[in-house]
Scaffold this motif. Sequence first.
Motif, PDB file in Angstrom:
ATOM      1  N   GLU A  80       1.483  -5.353   4.471  1.00 14.48           N
ATOM      2  CA  GLU A  80       0.102  -5.334   3.991  1.00 14.48           C
ATOM      3  C   GLU A  80      -0.201  -6.500   3.046  1.00 14.48           C
ATOM      4  N   ILE A 113       0.854  -1.191   0.000  1.00 17.61           N
ATOM      5  CA  ILE A 113       0.000   0.000   0.000  1.00 17.61           C
ATOM      6  C   ILE A 113       0.888   1.239   0.000  1.00 17.61           C
ATOM      7  N   ALA A 128      -6.588  -0.418   0.267  1.00 18.34           N
ATOM      8  CA  ALA A 128      -6.892   0.690   1.161  1.00 18.34           C
ATOM      9  C   ALA A 128      -8.256   1.187   0.714  1.00 18.34           C
ATOM     10  N   ILE A 164      -6.976  -0.532   5.990  1.00 18.50           N
ATOM     11  CA  ILE A 164      -6.144  -1.396   5.155  1.00 18.50           C
ATOM     12  C   ILE A 164      -6.615  -2.821   5.407  1.00 18.50           C
TER      13      ILE A 164
END
Length: 159
Positions: A80, A22, A114, A52
Amino acid sequence: MRKILILVLPAVLFVTGCAHQISEKSLALADRTVSFSKLRENPDAYRGKLVILGGTVADVTYLQEGTQLEVIQYEVDGRETPDTTNVSGGRFLAITPDKLQIPACRPGALVSLAGEVAGKKVQPLKGEGYSYPIIIIKELHIIKPPDGNSLSPWKPYGA
């Protein structure tokens, strides 16, 4: 020259290996205190928050107003990336007003995103009404398409 390559190459591999999925901008704006269990319990309490999330795409639905991804949620790690070795916390709907024409974005794809919490939607899942948190996609990364190949050279959607 060879000595320089021997010293520089491991550093480059280390840096690229630690890259986030991200963007820094989204990471800075995201509310990392919102756990998926809290979000599932009361999505309306987090309306407007940037979160997220990650998981495996279970279904892709093309709507008149865009594209809806049904995602089986898995916790994301420090980069992420969804960790599918853990138990899923449930499902969520990720929606974009765009018609996603990304061939790799289909059931089985591993994704990170996101997005902004927009409430909830109840729809059938295995014959029962299931309450899905709705996330409006701001940034979408396909970590692995259903065939398992890595997509790291691809530009993320929405970034």
